[in-house]
Design a protein around this motif. Structure first.
Motif, mmCIF file in Angstrom:
data_model
loop_
_atom_site.group_PDB
_atom_site.id
_atom_site.type_symbol
_atom_site.label_atom_id
_atom_site.label_comp_id
_atom_site.label_asym_id
_atom_site.label_seq_id
_atom_site.Cartn_x
_atom_site.Cartn_y
_atom_site.Cartn_z
ATOM 1 N N ARG A 181 64.355 -1.628 -32.134
ATOM 2 C CA ARG A 181 64.701 -0.577 -31.124
ATOM 3 C C ARG A 181 64.302 -0.738 -29.799
ATOM 4 O O ARG A 181 64.332 0.449 -29.010
ATOM 5 C CB ARG A 181 63.751 0.620 -31.802
ATOM 6 C CG ARG A 181 63.829 0.905 -33.221
ATOM 7 C CD ARG A 181 62.909 1.893 -33.835
ATOM 8 N NE ARG A 181 63.111 2.209 -35.294
ATOM 9 C CZ ARG A 181 62.602 1.484 -36.086
ATOM 10 N NH1 ARG A 181 62.045 0.680 -35.838
ATOM 11 N NH2 ARG A 181 62.743 1.673 -37.488
ATOM 12 N N ALA A 182 64.002 -1.923 -29.146
ATOM 13 C CA ALA A 182 63.876 -2.126 -27.986
ATOM 14 C C ALA A 182 64.992 -1.731 -26.915
ATOM 15 O O ALA A 182 64.733 -1.255 -25.737
ATOM 16 C CB ALA A 182 63.482 -3.492 -27.721
ATOM 17 N N VAL A 183 66.169 -1.992 -27.558
ATOM 18 C CA VAL A 183 67.497 -1.249 -26.737
ATOM 19 C C VAL A 183 68.122 -0.789 -27.834
ATOM 20 O O VAL A 183 68.525 -1.073 -28.791
ATOM 21 C CB VAL A 183 68.346 -2.785 -26.373
ATOM 22 C CG1 VAL A 183 69.551 -2.293 -25.728
ATOM 23 C CG2 VAL A 183 67.514 -3.827 -25.519
ATOM 24 N N ARG A 184 68.566 0.508 -27.084
ATOM 25 C CA ARG A 184 69.473 1.235 -28.123
ATOM 26 C C ARG A 184 70.711 1.878 -27.368
ATOM 27 O O ARG A 184 70.599 1.929 -26.135
ATOM 28 C CB ARG A 184 68.674 2.667 -28.338
ATOM 29 C CG ARG A 184 68.337 3.421 -27.563
ATOM 30 C CD ARG A 184 67.335 4.724 -27.875
ATOM 31 N NE ARG A 184 67.138 5.516 -26.523
ATOM 32 C CZ ARG A 184 67.564 6.767 -26.189
ATOM 33 N NH1 ARG A 184 68.935 6.938 -26.901
ATOM 34 N NH2 ARG A 184 67.119 7.516 -25.416
ATOM 35 N N ARG A 185 71.643 2.078 -27.973
ATOM 36 C CA ARG A 185 73.024 2.867 -27.421
ATOM 37 C C ARG A 185 72.708 4.195 -27.096
ATOM 38 O O ARG A 185 72.275 4.874 -27.847
ATOM 39 C CB ARG A 185 74.144 2.885 -28.401
ATOM 40 C CG ARG A 185 75.478 3.301 -28.175
ATOM 41 C CD ARG A 185 76.397 3.189 -29.168
ATOM 42 N NE ARG A 185 77.088 2.057 -29.191
ATOM 43 C CZ ARG A 185 77.647 1.566 -30.411
ATOM 44 N NH1 ARG A 185 77.564 2.242 -31.563
ATOM 45 N NH2 ARG A 185 78.035 0.325 -30.729
ATOM 46 N N ILE A 186 72.924 4.450 -25.792
ATOM 47 C CA ILE A 186 72.932 5.633 -25.236
ATOM 48 C C ILE A 186 74.194 6.471 -24.667
ATOM 49 O O ILE A 186 74.054 7.590 -24.481
ATOM 50 C CB ILE A 186 71.968 5.546 -23.876
ATOM 51 C CG1 ILE A 186 72.671 4.881 -22.962
ATOM 52 C CG2 ILE A 186 70.670 5.154 -24.027
ATOM 53 C CD1 ILE A 186 71.846 4.778 -21.412
ATOM 54 N N ALA A 187 75.123 5.684 -24.738
ATOM 55 C CA ALA A 187 76.456 6.269 -24.613
ATOM 56 C C ALA A 187 77.669 5.502 -25.212
ATOM 57 O O ALA A 187 77.552 4.599 -25.551
ATOM 58 C CB ALA A 187 76.835 6.393 -22.919
ATOM 59 N N ARG A 188 78.844 6.210 -25.480
ATOM 60 C CA ARG A 188 79.986 5.731 -25.906
ATOM 61 C C ARG A 188 81.226 5.733 -24.816
ATOM 62 O O ARG A 188 81.077 6.648 -23.980
ATOM 63 C CB ARG A 188 80.543 6.732 -27.293
ATOM 64 C CG ARG A 188 79.627 6.143 -28.408
ATOM 65 C CD ARG A 188 80.220 6.947 -29.696
ATOM 66 N NE ARG A 188 78.926 6.879 -30.946
ATOM 67 C CZ ARG A 188 79.546 5.917 -31.784
ATOM 68 N NH1 ARG A 188 80.491 4.969 -31.256
ATOM 69 N NH2 ARG A 188 78.677 5.689 -32.616
ATOM 70 N N ARG A 189 82.082 5.194 -25.061
ATOM 71 C CA ARG A 189 83.361 5.195 -24.425
ATOM 72 C C ARG A 189 84.019 6.500 -24.873
ATOM 73 O O ARG A 189 83.994 7.120 -25.857
ATOM 74 C CB ARG A 189 84.411 4.128 -24.805
ATOM 75 C CG ARG A 189 83.963 2.763 -24.471
ATOM 76 C CD ARG A 189 85.240 1.704 -24.959
ATOM 77 N NE ARG A 189 84.637 0.293 -24.608
ATOM 78 C CZ ARG A 189 85.257 -0.665 -25.064
ATOM 79 N NH1 ARG A 189 86.807 -0.651 -25.400
ATOM 80 N NH2 ARG A 189 84.725 -2.065 -24.811
ATOM 81 N N PRO A 190 85.021 7.114 -23.751
ATOM 82 C CA PRO A 190 85.570 8.224 -24.465
ATOM 83 C C PRO A 190 86.670 8.055 -25.823
ATOM 84 O O PRO A 190 87.020 6.957 -25.933
ATOM 85 C CB PRO A 190 86.815 8.401 -23.089
ATOM 86 C CG PRO A 190 86.071 7.723 -21.948
ATOM 87 C CD PRO A 190 85.277 6.479 -22.552
ATOM 88 N N ALA A 191 86.841 8.998 -26.232
ATOM 89 C CA ALA A 191 87.393 9.333 -27.550
ATOM 90 C C ALA A 191 88.752 8.322 -27.492
ATOM 91 O O ALA A 191 88.945 7.612 -28.528
ATOM 92 C CB ALA A 191 87.570 10.628 -28.115
ATOM 93 N N GLY A 192 89.498 8.621 -26.426
ATOM 94 C CA GLY A 192 90.749 7.809 -26.197
ATOM 95 C C GLY A 192 90.688 6.356 -26.417
ATOM 96 O O GLY A 192 91.448 5.628 -27.169
ATOM 97 N N ALA A 193 89.677 5.930 -25.706
ATOM 98 C CA ALA A 193 89.430 4.572 -25.744
ATOM 99 C C ALA A 193 88.980 3.848 -27.019
ATOM 100 O O ALA A 193 89.257 2.734 -27.418
ATOM 101 C CB ALA A 193 88.482 4.018 -24.661
#
Length: 324
Positions: A181-193
Motif C-alpha cells: 500500500r506504499a503507492v496507490r492509484r489516485i486517479a484514472r484516465r477519462p472514460a473515453g481513453a
C-alpha cells in the motif's frame, strides 16, 4: 508437467480478457501447463476464453489491493504463486504495467528477466526468449541462468492459437503486506481513453508527427484511430510539442508497438521511431515529403497533405460502415 504462470490482461472498460492473454497462453503451452493468473472475478466468458486457449488452471483472486495498488499487488501475488507452484516460467504482456510488474518480480525472486520477446520456446536447457535486435536486423535468443525466468512478450508478434481444455478454477488466498500500500492509484484516465486498446498491444495503431502542423490538426490522429477501433500515438517530436501525451510516445524510450496495421500521419521516420514500429504487419505512411525515411518501411505510401488525405479516408470509412 510443470506449470507456466501467465498474468491475464483484462479490458478496463468491461473486464473482458484481452487478446494479449490468448497470445501469452499460446506461447506458454510450449513450455508447460499454463496457469492463468486472473485478478478480479473470473466470469463465465473469461473462464471459457482462457480454457479455449489452453489454460489448464485459472488462479483467481478478488481483492481491492489489485485495483488500488496494481503493480505492487500483482508482484506480491505472482511471487506468492512462484513460491507455491515452482513454475518453469512467468509470462507477462509487454506494456507499461507488465514491464513494471515483470521487472519488480524478477528483482524480488532474484531471477533473470527477458523483455520484449517476440517468441518463446524451450530447449534442453529450459525456456528460451527470442528478441529482435538492431532494428530487427537480427533475432537474438536468450535464456535465464538463475531463478525462474520472467518474460515480457510483445503479444502482437504472436498469433493466438486455440487449444481447448476444461480449466480448473482455483481461488488464491493471500494476505497482502502493508508495503503493497506504499503507492496507490489516485486517479484514472477519462472514460473515453479507457475504452481504447492499450497502445503496446493494440492491433491497430495510428500515429502522428510534426507534419500535422499543430495540436488542433493532431486531432486527426484520434479521429482515424477511433474510426478504425485502434489506438492513437505520436512521435517524439509530437510529444515534445505537447500534442501527444508522454505515455503515448512511440519510440525506443517510449512504447514499442507491433500492431497488425500501423498508420503514420506526417511522420518523417527517425531511427528511434522506426525502431519502435517497424515490426508492424502492415505499415501505411502519409507524408508530403517523398524522400521521408518512413516510406522505406511502408507497405503503402501516400505522398500528400495529411489535412486532405485523412478527411477523405475518414469519409470513405464512414461510407463503408454505412453500407454494411
Amino acid at each position: 508437467m510443470r506449470h507456466v504462470l501467465v498474468l491475464v490482461d483484462r479490458n478496463p472498460a468491461d473486464g473482458s480478457v484481452c487478446r494479449s492473454t490468448c497470445a501469452l497462453l499460446t506461447l506458454a503451452r510450449r513450455l508447460g501447463s499454463p496457469t492463468a493468473v486472473l485478478c478480479g472475478p473470473p466470469g463465465a466468458a473469461g473462464v471459457a476464453l482462457l480454457g479455449r486457449f489452453g489454460a489448464a488452471t485459472i488462479a483467481t483472486i478478488t481483492r481491492s489491493e489489485l485495483e488500488e495498488h496494481p503493480a505492487a499487488a500483482r508482484v506480491e501475488l505472482l511471487s506468492h504463486l512462484v513460491r507455491r507452484t515452482a513454475p518453469v516460467a512467468v509470462l507477462v504482456a509487454s506494456h507499461r504495467l507488465g514491464q513494471e510488474v515483470a521487472a519488480r518480480l524478477a528483482a524480488r525472486l532474484g531471477s533473470g528477466l527477458i523483455s520484449d520477446a517476440v517468441d518463446v520456446r524451450t530447449d534442453a536447457d529450459g525456456p528460451v526468449g527470442v528478441q529482435a535486435a538492431l532494428l530487427g536486423a537480427y533475432l537474438v535468443e536468450s535464456s535465464v541462468t538463475r531463478g525462474v525466468p520472467v518474460f515480457t512478450v510483445r503479444t502482437d508478434a504472436v498469433a493466438p492459437e486455440a487449444s481447448p481444455v476444461e480449466p480448473a478454477v482455483e481461488r488464491v488466498d493471500i494476505s497482502f503486506p502493508p508495503t503493497v500500500r506504499a503507492v496507490r492509484r489516485i486517479a484514472r484516465r477519462p472514460a473515453g481513453a479507457e475504452l481504447r486498446p492499450v497502445l503496446a498491444t493494440a492491433a491497430v495503431v495510428v500515429a502522428g508527427g510534426r507534419g500535422l502542423g499543430s495540436r488542433q490538426s493532431f486531432g486527426l490522429v484520434g479521429a482515424l484511430a477511433e474510426a478504425l477501433r485502434g489506438t492513437a500515438g505520436g512521435s517524439h517530436t509530437a510529444t515534445e510539442l505537447g500534442w501527444c501525451p508522454r505515455r503515448d510516445q512511440i519510440d525506443q524510450v517510449g512504447t514499442i508497438v507491433h500492431p497488425r496495421l500501423y498508420l503514420a500521419l506526417g511522420i518523417s521516420g527517425s531511427v528511434r521511431h522506426r525502431a519502435a514500429m517497424q515490426h508492424a504487419e502492415t505499415i501505411v505512411a502519409i507524408d508530403r515529403n517523398p524522400a521521408a525515411p518512413i516510406f522505406d518501411l511502408a507497405d503503402l505510401g501516400v505522398v500528400g497533405d495529411v489535412h486532405r488525405v485523412v478527411p477523405e479516408l475518414l469519409a470513405e470509412i464512414s461510407r463503408r460502415k454505412a453500407t454494411r
